[in-house]
Design a protein around this motif. Structure first.
Motif, PDB file in Angstrom:
ATOM      1  N   ILE A 183      50.356  50.827  36.258  1.00 49.67           N
ATOM      2  CA  ILE A 183      50.321  52.247  35.905  1.00 49.67           C
ATOM      3  C   ILE A 183      49.877  53.129  37.067  1.00 49.67           C
ATOM      4  N   SER A 184      49.780  52.584  38.263  1.00 54.67           N
ATOM      5  CA  SER A 184      49.208  53.321  39.385  1.00 54.67           C
ATOM      6  C   SER A 184      49.970  54.605  39.702  1.00 54.67           C
ATOM      7  N   SER A 185      51.263  54.645  39.424  1.00 59.28           N
ATOM      8  CA  SER A 185      52.038  55.850  39.711  1.00 59.28           C
ATOM      9  C   SER A 185      51.832  56.941  38.669  1.00 59.28           C
ATOM     10  N   VAL A 186      51.229  56.577  37.531  1.00 56.05           N
ATOM     11  CA  VAL A 186      51.032  57.528  36.434  1.00 56.05           C
ATOM     12  C   VAL A 186      49.582  57.988  36.339  1.00 56.05           C
ATOM     13  N   ALA A 187      48.646  57.056  36.523  1.00 53.27           N
ATOM     14  CA  ALA A 187      47.233  57.378  36.366  1.00 53.27           C
ATOM     15  C   ALA A 187      46.390  56.417  37.195  1.00 53.27           C
ATOM     16  N   PRO A 188      45.528  56.936  38.058  1.00 56.50           N
ATOM     17  CA  PRO A 188      44.686  56.069  38.883  1.00 56.50           C
ATOM     18  C   PRO A 188      43.451  55.573  38.138  1.00 56.50           C
ATOM     19  N   GLY A 189      43.676  54.780  37.129  1.00 51.83           N
ATOM     20  CA  GLY A 189      42.559  54.251  36.363  1.00 51.83           C
ATOM     21  C   GLY A 189      43.052  53.406  35.214  1.00 51.83           C
ATOM     22  N   LEU A 190      42.245  52.448  34.797  1.00 52.38           N
ATOM     23  CA  LEU A 190      42.617  51.582  33.680  1.00 52.38           C
ATOM     24  C   LEU A 190      41.336  51.017  33.083  1.00 52.38           C
ATOM     25  N   ASP A 191      41.134  51.271  31.798  1.00 59.26           N
ATOM     26  CA  ASP A 191      39.968  50.719  31.108  1.00 59.26           C
ATOM     27  C   ASP A 191      40.464  49.923  29.907  1.00 59.26           C
TER      28      ASP A 191
ATOM     29  N   PHE B 131      42.680  33.211  36.712  1.00 57.13           N
ATOM     30  CA  PHE B 131      43.892  33.408  37.509  1.00 57.13           C
ATOM     31  C   PHE B 131      43.621  34.452  38.584  1.00 57.13           C
ATOM     32  N   ASP B 132      44.404  34.400  39.638  1.00 57.65           N
ATOM     33  CA  ASP B 132      44.275  35.398  40.699  1.00 57.65           C
ATOM     34  C   ASP B 132      44.471  36.805  40.157  1.00 57.65           C
ATOM     35  N   GLU B 133      45.319  36.949  39.144  1.00 58.93           N
ATOM     36  CA  GLU B 133      45.590  38.270  38.565  1.00 58.93           C
ATOM     37  C   GLU B 133      44.362  38.871  37.880  1.00 58.93           C
ATOM     38  N   MET B 134      43.317  38.073  37.679  1.00 58.24           N
ATOM     39  CA  MET B 134      42.099  38.562  37.043  1.00 58.24           C
ATOM     40  C   MET B 134      41.025  38.967  38.050  1.00 58.24           C
ATOM     41  N   THR B 135      41.218  38.634  39.310  1.00 60.83           N
ATOM     42  CA  THR B 135      40.199  38.861  40.324  1.00 60.83           C
ATOM     43  C   THR B 135      40.382  40.203  41.026  1.00 60.83           C
ATOM     44  N   VAL B 136      39.418  40.540  41.866  1.00 57.57           N
ATOM     45  CA  VAL B 136      39.479  41.762  42.672  1.00 57.57           C
ATOM     46  C   VAL B 136      40.120  41.420  44.009  1.00 57.57           C
ATOM     47  N   PRO B 137      41.260  42.016  44.335  1.00 58.01           N
ATOM     48  CA  PRO B 137      41.897  41.731  45.619  1.00 58.01           C
ATOM     49  C   PRO B 137      41.035  42.204  46.789  1.00 58.01           C
ATOM     50  N   GLU B 138      41.164  41.550  47.916  1.00 56.06           N
ATOM     51  CA  GLU B 138      40.428  41.954  49.106  1.00 56.06           C
ATOM     52  C   GLU B 138      40.806  43.378  49.492  1.00 56.06           C
ATOM     53  N   GLY B 139      39.786  44.181  49.751  1.00 54.38           N
ATOM     54  CA  GLY B 139      40.018  45.563  50.153  1.00 54.38           C
ATOM     55  C   GLY B 139      40.199  46.541  49.014  1.00 54.38           C
ATOM     56  N   ALA B 140      40.094  46.067  47.768  1.00 58.20           N
ATOM     57  CA  ALA B 140      40.273  46.970  46.622  1.00 58.20           C
ATOM     58  C   ALA B 140      39.171  48.025  46.596  1.00 58.20           C
ATOM     59  N   LYS B 141      39.536  49.270  46.261  1.00 58.49           N
ATOM     60  CA  LYS B 141      38.560  50.357  46.205  1.00 58.49           C
ATOM     61  C   LYS B 141      37.608  50.187  45.020  1.00 58.49           C
ATOM     62  N   LEU B 142      38.126  49.658  43.914  1.00 55.39           N
ATOM     63  CA  LEU B 142      37.306  49.477  42.713  1.00 55.39           C
ATOM     64  C   LEU B 142      37.015  47.989  42.540  1.00 55.39           C
ATOM     65  N   PRO B 143      35.750  47.564  42.693  1.00 54.66           N
ATOM     66  CA  PRO B 143      35.427  46.130  42.658  1.00 54.66           C
ATOM     67  C   PRO B 143      35.283  45.561  41.249  1.00 54.66           C
ATOM     68  N   ILE B 144      36.248  45.864  40.391  1.00 54.44           N
ATOM     69  CA  ILE B 144      36.182  45.401  39.006  1.00 54.44           C
ATOM     70  C   ILE B 144      37.459  44.641  38.684  1.00 54.44           C
TER      71      ILE B 144
ATOM     72  N   GLY C 101      43.878  43.479  31.215  1.00 51.40           N
ATOM     73  CA  GLY C 101      44.017  44.530  32.209  1.00 51.40           C
ATOM     74  C   GLY C 101      43.088  44.306  33.381  1.00 51.40           C
ATOM     75  N   ASN C 102      43.540  44.668  34.573  1.00 49.55           N
ATOM     76  CA  ASN C 102      42.735  44.564  35.788  1.00 49.55           C
ATOM     77  C   ASN C 102      42.673  45.940  36.437  1.00 49.55           C
ATOM     78  N   PRO C 103      41.520  46.645  36.343  1.00 47.92           N
ATOM     79  CA  PRO C 103      41.425  47.994  36.907  1.00 47.92           C
ATOM     80  C   PRO C 103      41.629  48.043  38.417  1.00 47.92           C
ATOM     81  N   SER C 104      41.251  46.985  39.138  1.00 42.86           N
ATOM     82  CA  SER C 104      41.365  47.028  40.599  1.00 42.86           C
ATOM     83  C   SER C 104      42.818  47.043  41.061  1.00 42.86           C
ATOM     84  N   THR C 105      43.720  46.490  40.252  1.00 45.14           N
ATOM     85  CA  THR C 105      45.147  46.526  40.585  1.00 45.14           C
ATOM     86  C   THR C 105      45.922  47.480  39.680  1.00 45.14           C
ATOM     87  N   GLN C 106      45.223  48.092  38.723  1.00 46.28           N
ATOM     88  CA  GLN C 106      45.815  49.052  37.782  1.00 46.28           C
ATOM     89  C   GLN C 106      47.010  48.440  37.058  1.00 46.28           C
ATOM     90  N   SER C 107      46.824  47.188  36.653  1.00 44.52           N
ATOM     91  CA  SER C 107      47.927  46.440  36.049  1.00 44.52           C
ATOM     92  C   SER C 107      47.498  45.763  34.757  1.00 44.52           C
TER      93      SER C 107
END
Length: 338
Positions: free
Chosen positions: A242-250, A184-197, A212-218
């Motif tokens: 979670i981007s407003s709470v923590a800039p990261g997702l593993d 799904f698109d929700e699993m991919t890295v959006p164009e221009g994303a800072k984190l290519p994961i 979870g998708n770290p590039s969208t923090q969702s």
């Protein structure tokens, strides 16, 4: 060839303990732990990334004041190990599945495409654990990362490839791998994303596959059947951003209430709680200025007599400081305020 056994590693260092947390064990320099799981007997298993291809173990972590991580198994076919998941009990002997491959750089996440393989480690009732290769995965597998078992389908596991941006399905008996069982698109890295994961971690919970998708923090969920196959026509829905709470997702797990606890990795170095009903998220321990959990990568609840309210967090290290090393942190969830 698979090597079993090894020497003990460093003991615990606890300069930043809190009432709810402590360093369970500190590993040697230049170690990086990627994924963690807990055996039925309460022992911890942790995979190491890039700096070695070892599975470390900590025996009975709730029973000792001082804990030591030992090398349980080494996999010289690859230089890095990633996700690990327990296979359902109906599989027979206690067993875990994990993935590994070759990295040429951890700082830039550079991998050797096609080098990734799936392995199974089995714990016989008597004797040493046995590691066997299950599959070479697909020739274009670029970053198989998180893995999860399917409770009602013990012969298969799901594998998230963070560079391909899809989740594959592996048949453990035949080694056949469908690399795009979920795409799904929700699993991919959006164009221009800072984190290519792209999609990195996932868990089965009830009729849903959460990922979870770290590039969208969702975090998203999509409906599946009892055997882990996509329900026809099902589409992912957002659980939380979670981007407003923590800039990261593993990696993430579910707590006893069915909500999510997730590791944020660097630079946040914190654990975040996500209410799956409302999508609200909150940092509950750690943070950029807190050196307790540098590069928190994965977490798992204890399964012993005295640690069912404790979750263990695996860490990498301070990536800018090669003298630092991985550790496992124990957190008493009963003392945290959600």
């Amino acid at each position: 060839m698979i090597a079993i056994g090894g020497s003990a590693t460093g003991g615990p260092v606890d300069p930043f303990a809190t009432s709810a947390s402590r360093v369970l064990t500190q590993l040697p320099e230049k170690t990086w732990l990627e994924s963690i799981a807990v055996r039925r007997n309460g022992d911890i298993l942790a995979t190491s990334l890039f700096y070695s291809s070892n599975i470390f173990t900590v025996s009975q972590p709730s029973m000792h004041a001082h804990n030591t991580a030992k090398i349980l198994a080494s996999v010289p076919e690859v230089n890095s190990l990633l996700g690990i998941t327990e296979l359902p009990e109906s599989y027979g002997e206690e067993a875990f599945f994990f993935v590994g491959g070759n990295f040429t750089s951890l700082t830039t996440f550079t991998t050797v495409v096609g080098s990734f393989k799936g392995f199974r480690i089995t714990f016989p009732r008597d004797g040493n654990p046995i590691v066997q290769k299950v599959s070479d995965l697909a020739p274009f597998s670029a970053f198989p990362n998180g893995v999860t078992a399917i409770p009602q389908s013990p012969g298969s596991v799901l594998v998230a490839d963070s560079f391909v941006g899809a989740i594959g399905r592996l048949d453990l008996s035949t080694g056949h791998y469908d690399p795009r069982a979920f795409a799904f698109d929700e699993m991919t890295v959006p164009e221009g994303a800072k984190l290519p994961i792209g999609v990195s971690a996932m868990r089965m919970k009830g009729p849903y596959l959460y990922f979870g998708n770290p590039s969208t923090q969702s975090i998203f969920k999509v409906k599946v059947d009892s055997n882990g196959y996509l329900i026809k026509g099902a589409q992912p829905s957002l659980v939380a951003n979670i981007s407003s709470v923590a800039p990261g997702l593993d990696d993430f797990i579910f707590d006893p209430q069915g909500n999510i606890l997730l590791a944020t990795n660097s630079p946040e170095n914190a654990i975040v709680h996500v209410d799956v009903r409302t999508g609200k998220s909150k940092r509950i321990i750690g943070g950029p200025a807190d050196p307790l959990m540098p590069d928190s990568t994965c977490l798992a609840f204890g399964r012993g007599t005295f640690d069912t309210n404790t979750f263990y967090v695996s860490t990498g290290r301070n990536i800018s400081d090669p003298t630092t090393s991985a550790r496992i942190v124990a957190v008493d969830a009963s003392l945290l305020k959600y």
